[in-house]
Design a protein around this motif. Structure first.
Motif, PDB file in Angstrom:
ATOM      1  N   ARG A 151      -4.780   7.379  -0.136  1.00 30.39           N
ATOM      2  CA  ARG A 151      -4.329   6.146  -0.778  1.00 30.39           C
ATOM      3  C   ARG A 151      -3.914   6.451  -2.216  1.00 30.39           C
ATOM      4  O   ARG A 151      -4.715   6.951  -3.011  1.00 30.39           O
ATOM      5  CB  ARG A 151      -5.454   5.112  -0.761  1.00 30.39           C
ATOM      6  CG  ARG A 151      -5.019   3.727  -1.247  1.00 30.39           C
ATOM      7  CD  ARG A 151      -6.207   2.871  -1.655  1.00 30.39           C
ATOM      8  NE  ARG A 151      -7.317   2.944  -0.731  1.00 30.39           N
ATOM      9  CZ  ARG A 151      -7.858   1.895  -0.123  1.00 30.39           C
ATOM     10  NH1 ARG A 151      -7.370   0.691  -0.320  1.00 30.39           N
ATOM     11  NH2 ARG A 151      -8.906   2.042   0.657  1.00 30.39           N
ATOM     12  N   LEU A 196       0.853  -1.189   0.000  1.00 28.43           N
ATOM     13  CA  LEU A 196       0.000   0.000   0.000  1.00 28.43           C
ATOM     14  C   LEU A 196       0.883   1.231   0.000  1.00 28.43           C
ATOM     15  O   LEU A 196       1.784   1.357   0.835  1.00 28.43           O
ATOM     16  CB  LEU A 196      -0.893   0.001   1.247  1.00 28.43           C
ATOM     17  CG  LEU A 196      -1.703   1.263   1.525  1.00 28.43           C
ATOM     18  CD1 LEU A 196      -2.789   1.450   0.472  1.00 28.43           C
ATOM     19  CD2 LEU A 196      -2.312   1.209   2.934  1.00 28.43           C
ATOM     20  N   THR A 220       4.518  -6.687  -5.766  1.00 26.98           N
ATOM     21  CA  THR A 220       3.554  -5.685  -5.304  1.00 26.98           C
ATOM     22  C   THR A 220       4.186  -4.317  -5.139  1.00 26.98           C
ATOM     23  O   THR A 220       3.566  -3.296  -5.438  1.00 26.98           O
ATOM     24  CB  THR A 220       2.889  -6.125  -3.993  1.00 26.98           C
ATOM     25  OG1 THR A 220       3.887  -6.392  -3.002  1.00 26.98           O
ATOM     26  CG2 THR A 220       2.027  -7.365  -4.202  1.00 26.98           C
ATOM     27  N   VAL A 276       2.879  -0.867  -7.120  1.00 27.26           N
ATOM     28  CA  VAL A 276       2.346   0.354  -6.499  1.00 27.26           C
ATOM     29  C   VAL A 276       3.238   1.566  -6.727  1.00 27.26           C
ATOM     30  O   VAL A 276       2.798   2.705  -6.519  1.00 27.26           O
ATOM     31  CB  VAL A 276       2.095   0.167  -4.986  1.00 27.26           C
ATOM     32  CG1 VAL A 276       1.075  -0.932  -4.750  1.00 27.26           C
ATOM     33  CG2 VAL A 276       3.386  -0.089  -4.223  1.00 27.26           C
ATOM     34  N   SER A 300      -1.943   4.009  -4.264  1.00 29.18           N
ATOM     35  CA  SER A 300      -2.098   2.762  -5.014  1.00 29.18           C
ATOM     36  C   SER A 300      -1.954   1.579  -4.067  1.00 29.18           C
ATOM     37  O   SER A 300      -1.384   1.688  -2.978  1.00 29.18           O
ATOM     38  CB  SER A 300      -1.075   2.663  -6.149  1.00 29.18           C
ATOM     39  OG  SER A 300       0.248   2.782  -5.658  1.00 29.18           O
ATOM     40  N   GLU A 301      -2.468   0.448  -4.506  1.00 27.33           N
ATOM     41  CA  GLU A 301      -2.453  -0.772  -3.696  1.00 27.33           C
ATOM     42  C   GLU A 301      -2.399  -1.970  -4.626  1.00 27.33           C
ATOM     43  O   GLU A 301      -3.006  -1.961  -5.708  1.00 27.33           O
ATOM     44  CB  GLU A 301      -3.706  -0.825  -2.824  1.00 27.33           C
ATOM     45  CG  GLU A 301      -3.739  -1.969  -1.826  1.00 27.33           C
ATOM     46  CD  GLU A 301      -4.942  -1.873  -0.894  1.00 27.33           C
ATOM     47  OE1 GLU A 301      -5.072  -2.743  -0.016  1.00 27.33           O
ATOM     48  OE2 GLU A 301      -5.751  -0.926  -1.040  1.00 27.33           O
ATOM     49  N   ALA A 302      -1.680  -2.996  -4.235  1.00 23.60           N
ATOM     50  CA  ALA A 302      -1.580  -4.213  -5.053  1.00 23.60           C
ATOM     51  C   ALA A 302      -1.446  -5.418  -4.150  1.00 23.60           C
ATOM     52  O   ALA A 302      -0.776  -5.362  -3.115  1.00 23.60           O
ATOM     53  CB  ALA A 302      -0.383  -4.127  -6.002  1.00 23.60           C
TER      54      ALA A 302
END
Length: 497
Positions: A25, A17, A57, A61, A27-29
């Motif tokens: 926020r 995150l 990840t 992001v 980006s998130e993966a």
């Protein structure tokens, strides 16, 4: 704009995150990885696969930002899972033994027969159960030749997942912090250090454990991490449930949260002194802001929560996606007398029975998929009712409200039934991924972005509350059916439960 990166390494996958310093926020993966079950009751992870998901990840992001603007990294992790790696190459020596693993049941049983449980409980706040890391390390040293050989050659590093990730991120720093160390059976709860007597009783060389630093502050900087440049400080580390406690802004004594992940974990902030449970709950370290400022928590852990939904999806094949369970459960007005005990990997608090297995009761010719599915969700909630009952007895007063988070907290049917069966209002935040948010908070505290806990408390926002809708008589009748069911599957009936 500057950024904080949180790496949330969980039981079934890794989430990264990216948030800006205003807590937006960016980006998130998430990337899942394989679960390995070499024998019944055994659960393992390949640390190389975990590391690959971290790289994937983080790259995802950060691909649209200036990575030089990342000013801090926070780590949160599945806690009792233990890793074994070569401290010179950082390569895994063996698979990680996961917190759900039951292979050390006999070791725990032998220690209990030797009347060692009170010794461990007093020193660590924990009970003797395969859940915790210490007996896993004992087993590995005895049964995995490659682990023993690495120790004999001075190359063995052992630690919880945070330690392994820190080593890989930093080029070899071997360190952890108290919320993770306190889950090993080898770290003294109030002396705040690895304990020779605990390690000796478990047959573990004390020197294989990592250095223990406060939960916030600079642990290391990135070095030869494929996804980021060298020099970015890693400034906060917390075990996942303690991170969720922080992410829920439960920073004051008496505040509590329940996280619905693979399992369900209810933590109550007990302030600067550990609460000694008389009802088979755990005393654990929530976080350490420095070497003198420790906060403790009382914890009850149910091993199966979201994992029961996965079982309905993958094992029973009643649904194609986990999100479909709420509609199927809502297709019937009640479970029609069906009760499910989710003891799919033994039972956690307050029973601590590693041999318990799952069970349905009350099935008739009229039972359909809706009843079964609804009973599965209710079983998750019933477990937490037992934990909260024990917690209130230990504290000597009722809980006023409970903050909820995690993937299954998005299930409105489950949350309403949980409020009904607890008799306590639930408060759900806007940001459900509070474990990752807790890692952001820890990293920000360590980097000096926030001066104290009051700054964090001001960030918490409620999305919805769930108020109990049933009366005491109906609640007690439902709990009576639950007690009848759970007493059929466990030999360790908890005191007064």
């Amino acid at each position: 704009m500057e950024y904080i990166l949180a790496i949330d390494q969980g039981t079934t996958g890794t989430t990264s995150l990216l948030m800006d310093t205003n807590l937006n926020r960016v980006s998130e993966a998430t990337v899942d990885f394989d679960q390995h079950f070499p024998k019944p009751g055994w659960v393992e992870h390949d640390p190389s696969e975990i590391w690959t998901t971290v790289i994937q990840t983080v790259r995802e992001v950060t691909k649209h930002i200036d990575i030089r603007k990342i000013i801090a990294i926070g780590i949160t992790n599945q806690r009792e899972t233990v890793c074994f790696w070569d401290k010179k190459t950082m390569e895994p020596i063996a698979n990680a033994i996961v917190w759900q693993d039951r292979r050390t049941t006999d070791i725990c049983g032998s220690l209990k027969k030797d009347e060692k449980e009170s010794f461990f409980q007093e020193a660590t706040g924990l009970l003797l159960d395969p859940y915790f890391s210490g007996t896993k390390v004992n087993w590995a040293l005895k049964n995995w030749q490659q682990v023993r050989s690495a120790y004999n050659s001075g190359r063995l590093a052992v630690g919880t997942v945070d330690s392994y990730l820190l080593a890989r991120l930093s080029g070899g720093i071997h360190a952890t912090e108290p919320s993770n160390a306190s889950r090993t059976l080898c770290f003294h709860l109030t002396k705040h250090k690895w304990d020779n007597d605990l390690c000796k009783t478990l047959g573990i060389p004390i020197e294989i454990w990592p250095e223990v630093y406060p939960s916030v502050g600079t642990f290391a900087v990135t070095r030869k991490f494929p996804a980021l440049p060298d020099g970015i400080p890693i400034t906060g580390i917390l075990g996942d449930q303690q991170a969720a406690l922080l992410g829920q802004a439960c920073t004051k004594e008496g505040t509590a949260k329940c996280t619905y992940g693979t399992g369900a974990f209810l933590l109550l902030n007990t302030g600067h002194k550990p609460a000694r449970s008389k009802h088979r709950l755990l005393s654990t370290i929530a976080w350490a802001l420095n070497n003198e400022n420790y906060t403790y928590a009382l914890e009850g852990s149910a091993f199966i929560a979201g994992a029961a939904v996965q079982w309905v999806r993958d094992g029973l094949r009643f649904i194609n996606e986990s999100s479909e369970i709420e509609a199927l459960a809502a297709s019937v007005p009640s479970s029609d007398g069906v009760v499910f005990v989710p003891a799919l990997t033994g039972l956690g608090a307050p029973y601590w029975d590693p041999d318990a297995t799952g069970m349905f009761t009350g099935i008739t010719r009229g039972t359909n998929r809706g009843h079964i599915t609804r009973a599965v969700l209710e079983g998750i909630a019933f477990q937490n009712a037992d934990i909260l009952s024990a917690m209130e007895k230990d504290m000597g007063k009722p809980l006023k409200s409970l903050n909820v988070d995690g993937g299954a907290a998005a299930n409105n049917l489950l949350m309403q039934f949980q409020a009904d069966i607890l008799g306590v209002p639930l408060r759900r935040p806007h940001f459900l991924e509070t474990t990752s948010l807790g890692a952001v908070f820890a990293a920000g505290l360590g980097a000096g972005l926030w001066s104290d806990m009051a700054d964090i408390e001001r960030t918490w926002k409620e999305e919805r509350s769930f108020i109990p809708k049933i009366g005491t008589e109906e609640r007690m009748e439902a709990l009576k059916k639950w007690k009848h069911a759970i007493n059929k599957v466990t030999r360790n009936v908890a005191n007064e439960n």
